[in-house]
Design an enzyme around this catalytic site. Structure first.
Site, PDB file in Angstrom:
ATOM      1  N   ASP A   1    -155.215  11.782-156.706  1.00  0.00           N
ATOM      2  CA  ASP A   1    -155.645  12.210-155.369  1.00  0.00           C
ATOM      3  C   ASP A   1    -157.078  11.770-155.050  1.00  0.00           C
ATOM      4  O   ASP A   1    -157.334  11.125-154.026  1.00  0.00           O
ATOM      5  CB  ASP A   1    -155.530  13.733-155.229  1.00  0.00           C
TER       6      ASP A   1
ATOM      7  N   TYR B   1    -132.925  30.794-139.999  1.00  0.00           N
ATOM      8  CA  TYR B   1    -133.618  31.733-139.109  1.00  0.00           C
ATOM      9  C   TYR B   1    -133.833  31.097-137.742  1.00  0.00           C
ATOM     10  O   TYR B   1    -133.791  31.782-136.720  1.00  0.00           O
ATOM     11  CB  TYR B   1    -134.962  32.131-139.723  1.00  0.00           C
TER      12      TYR B   1
ATOM     13  N   GLU C   1    -132.188  20.445-145.471  1.00  0.00           N
ATOM     14  CA  GLU C   1    -133.316  19.817-146.161  1.00  0.00           C
ATOM     15  C   GLU C   1    -133.199  19.848-147.683  1.00  0.00           C
ATOM     16  O   GLU C   1    -133.908  19.101-148.379  1.00  0.00           O
ATOM     17  CB  GLU C   1    -134.641  20.475-145.729  1.00  0.00           C
TER      18      GLU C   1
END
Length: 525
Positions: A232, A89, A176
Site C-alpha cells: 500500500d 433489505y 454479490e
C-alpha cells in the site's frame, strides 16, 4: 463524504444499509471495470446526485424496515428516474416506502436456495430459469407496491420484484456473494445494460488521472510519506513520485520488529528499483526499550504506534527545516489509505474502532499542518496490486503478503526482547522461504511464524532440551475480514518444522494453527 478522488463519471452508487456484504458489491462491480462507490444510506439526496450516478444499488442490512430505528434513507431516491437495484433489505425498503407491506417471515431463509425466474426482464437476461443463490433474510414483502410484479421466487418465498416503467428492480437474495453462481451476470446486466455504465475503470486510466490530480494538488510543493515496505505505502509513494518526482521524501523507520534484514532490503529496493528518495531511520533500540517488560498486546500496539509517530515527527521536522532553509516548504503528507478504511469510517454503523497506527499516520501532531494525499483511497487491495503491476513495480513488493503495522511484536506472545525477536525472525524466514519454494506464497493470504510463551521438553542429539514453541499460521482469505486456515501439504509442513527445529536455536517444537476467522483472528495478538 469525500468525492474528490473519483476518476470517472460512469459511477454506480451503493447505499450501505449495514450489510456485511456491502463492500463485496462494490468489488464485484469493479471486476468488470465499472467504478462504484459505497456511501452511508443516510447520505442526503443532493450529495448522492452530486456524484452523477448512472444507477443506485440499495444494499442488504440487518434491520427491519418497519422498525422505529431502521436506517433513515431518503425515499426520494426512488423517484429520480435513475435505475435502482434493491438487494435483500433493499427490496424491502422499496416495497415498504412505495406502498407495499413487509412482515416477518414464517420461515427465515439463510444459506443456499434455488430461485425460479418467473418473468424474463432486463435484470435476468441470459440467466437460466432456475439459479442457485445465497439467502439471508427474516422478513418478506407480503404485498407489492402498485406497478410492481413478482419476477422470481423460491419454493416458499418471494425472491424478486420489478417495475420496469419506474426503472426499479430488486432481489431478495445476494448476487454479490460467490454462492450465487449467476450473481456476476445479474450485476453486469444491471450496471452495463440497464444503467449504461462505461467499463472505463482500468489501471491505466486510474494511474493517468491520479498522477494528473496529484500534480495539480501539490503544485510546486513538497510531500513526505511514511513508508512501511508493504504494497500500500509503496504503490502510493510511486504514484506520487511519478507526479512530483524528487519533491517526495519517504521516511522508512526500523521499529525493531521488522522481518529479518528487512530494514536493508526495503531501502535497497525503494532506492535502486523504484528510484524513491528515502530517509531511513534505525530506531530499533528506541522501540525495544519502550517495549521492555510489556506483555499486554494492546499496550504493545499503542507503544509502537505512539513511538512511530514520535520518530516520524522528529524526522519530518528535520526535513521541514532543510526545506525552509532552501526557500521551500513541505506541505503534504502521503498515506496509503485504502477504500475499505474509508467505508468503515463512514459506515451506517459509525466510525471504525480500530486504528492501524503504523500504516496510517493520521495521528501525527496537528502542528505539522500537513494536507493529506491519499491516492489509493478509491481502491481495494487487489486493485492496488493491479496498479502496482501497471506501474512496473517489482513482484516481491506487489505480491507481498499483508504484514501487521506493529510487526513481529504481535507475533511474539509475551515480552518482546531482542533475543526473542531474533528467534522469530529466523523462524519466519524459513516459513516464507518454504512457502515460496512450494509455489504457495501467492495462493495464501498470509503465512508466518508465531513465537509462543511456552517451553517444552525435547530431545536433540541425545540430549534433553527445554526450549520455545513456535506456531505456524497460514490462512486463505479474499480481504482479511474472514479467513479459513490453509490446508498446507504435509510435506511442506514437515520441511518447515524440520528446518525450524534444526536451524533456529531456541525452538524445539512446532505446531500448526487450524483456527479460522471467526472465531479466531488472523494474527495471534
Amino acid at each position: 463524504m469525500d468525492t474528490s478522488t473519483s476518476t470517472t463519471s460512469s459511477t454506480i452508487v451503493i447505499l450501505d444499509f449495514g450489510s456485511q456484504y456491502t463492500q463485496l458489491i462494490a468489488r464485484r462491480i469493479r471486476e468488470f471495470n465499472v467504478f462504484s462507490v459505497v456511501i452511508p444510506c443516510t447520505t442526503p439526496l443532493e450529495k448522492i446526485l452530486a456524484l452523477d450516478p448512472r444507477g443506485i444499488i440499495l444494499s442488504g442490512g440487518p434491520s427491519s424496515v418497519y422498525d422505529a430505528d431502521a436506517p433513515a434513507a431518503d425515499p426520494a431516491i426512488l423517484e429520480q428516474n435513475l435505475p435502482v437495484l434493491g438487494i435483500c433489505y433493499g427490496l424491502q425498503f422499496i416495497a415498504h416506502h412505495l406502498g407495499g407491506k413487509v412482515v416477518p417471515s414464517d420461515r427465515r431463509e439463510y444459506g443456499h436456495a434455488e430461485v425460479e425466474i418467473l418473468a424474463e426482464n432486463q435484470l435476468f437476461r441470459g440467466l437460466p430459469q432456475n439459479i442457485d443463490v445465497w439467502m439471508s433474510h427474516g422478513d418478506e414483502a407480503q404485498t407489492l407496491p402498485e406497478g410492481f410484479t413478482r419476477t422470481a421466487q423460491t419454493s416458499n418465498a418471494l425472491a424478486g420484484i420489478a417495475n420496469e416503467d419506474a426503472r426499479i428492480w430488486a432481489v431478495q437474495f445476494h448476487p454479490e456473494v460467490a454462492h450465487t453462481r449467476q450473481g456476476m451476470e445479474l450485476l453486469k446486466n444491471f450496471c452495463l445494460d440497464i444503467c449504461g455504465a462505461e467499463p472505463n475503470w482500468t489501471p491505466e486510466h486510474f494511474i493517468q488521472t491520479t498522477v494528473e490530480r496529484v500534480r495539480a494538488q501539490v503544485g510546486n510543493g513538497h510531500a513526505i510519506c511514511g513508508l512501511s515496505g508493504g504494497v500500500d505505502s509503496s504503490v502510493a509513494a510511486v504514484l506520487v513520485a511519478r507526479a512530483i518526482g524528487d519533491r517526495l521524501t519517504c521516511i522508512f523507520v526500523n521499529n525493531g520488529v521488522l522481518r529479518k534484514d528487512e530494514f536493508y532490503k526495503v531501502q535497497k529496493t525503494m532506492r535502486e528499483q523504484l528510484g524513491l528518495n528515502v530517509v531511513a531511520v534505525d530506531a530499533a533500540q528506541r522501540f525495544l526499550d519502550k517495549l521492555a517488560g510489556i506483555t499486554d498486546p494492546e499496550r504493545k500496539r499503542k507503544i509502537i504506534g505512539n513511538e512511530f509517530i514520535a520518530v516520524f515527527d522528529d524526522e519530518a521536522k528535520k526535513i521541514f527545516e532543510a526545506e525552509k532553509s532552501s526557500g521551500e516548504e513541505v506541505a503534504w503528507l502521503v498515506q496509503g489509505t485504502l477504500y475499505p478504511d474509508v467505508i468503515e469510517s463512514s459506515s451506517v454503523h459509525g466510525p471504525s474502532h480500530t486504528i492501524k497506527s503504523h500504516h496510517n499516520v493520521g495521528g501525527l501532531p496537528e502542528d505539522m499542518k500537513l494536507k493529506l494525499i491519499e491516492p489509493l483511497r478509491d481502491l481495494f487491495k487487489d486493485e492496488v496490486r493491479r496498479i502496482g503491476r501497471d506501474l512496473g513495480m517489482p513482484a516481491d513488493i506487489i505480491d507481498r503478503q499483508p504484514f501487521p503495522g506493529p510487526g513481529l511484536a504481535v507475533r511474539i506472545l509475551g515480552e518482546v526482547t531482542p533475543e526473542r525477536v531474533a528467534i522469530l525472525q529466523e523462524a519466519d524466514e524459513i516459513v516464507v522461504d518454504e512457502i515460496k519454494k512450494a509455489g504457495l506464497y501467492k495462493k495464501v493470504w498470509q503465512s508466518f511464524a508465531v513465537l509462543l510463551p511456552v517451553k517444552s521438553v525435547g530431545v536433540m542429539g541425545d540430549q534433553r532440551t527445554y526450549a520455545n514453541t513456535c506456531a505456524i499460521r497460514a490462512v486463505e482469505s479474499e480481504d482479511g475480514m474472514t479467513a479459513d486456515w490453509a490446508p498446507l501439504p504435509y510435506e511442506v509442513l514437515r520441511t518447515i518444522s524440520s528446518r525450524i527445529v534444526s536451524e533456529v536455536r531456541g525452538i524445539n517444537r512446532v505446531v500448526y494453527d487450524i483456527t479460522s476467522k471467526p472465531p479466531g483472528t488472523i494474527e495471534w495478538e
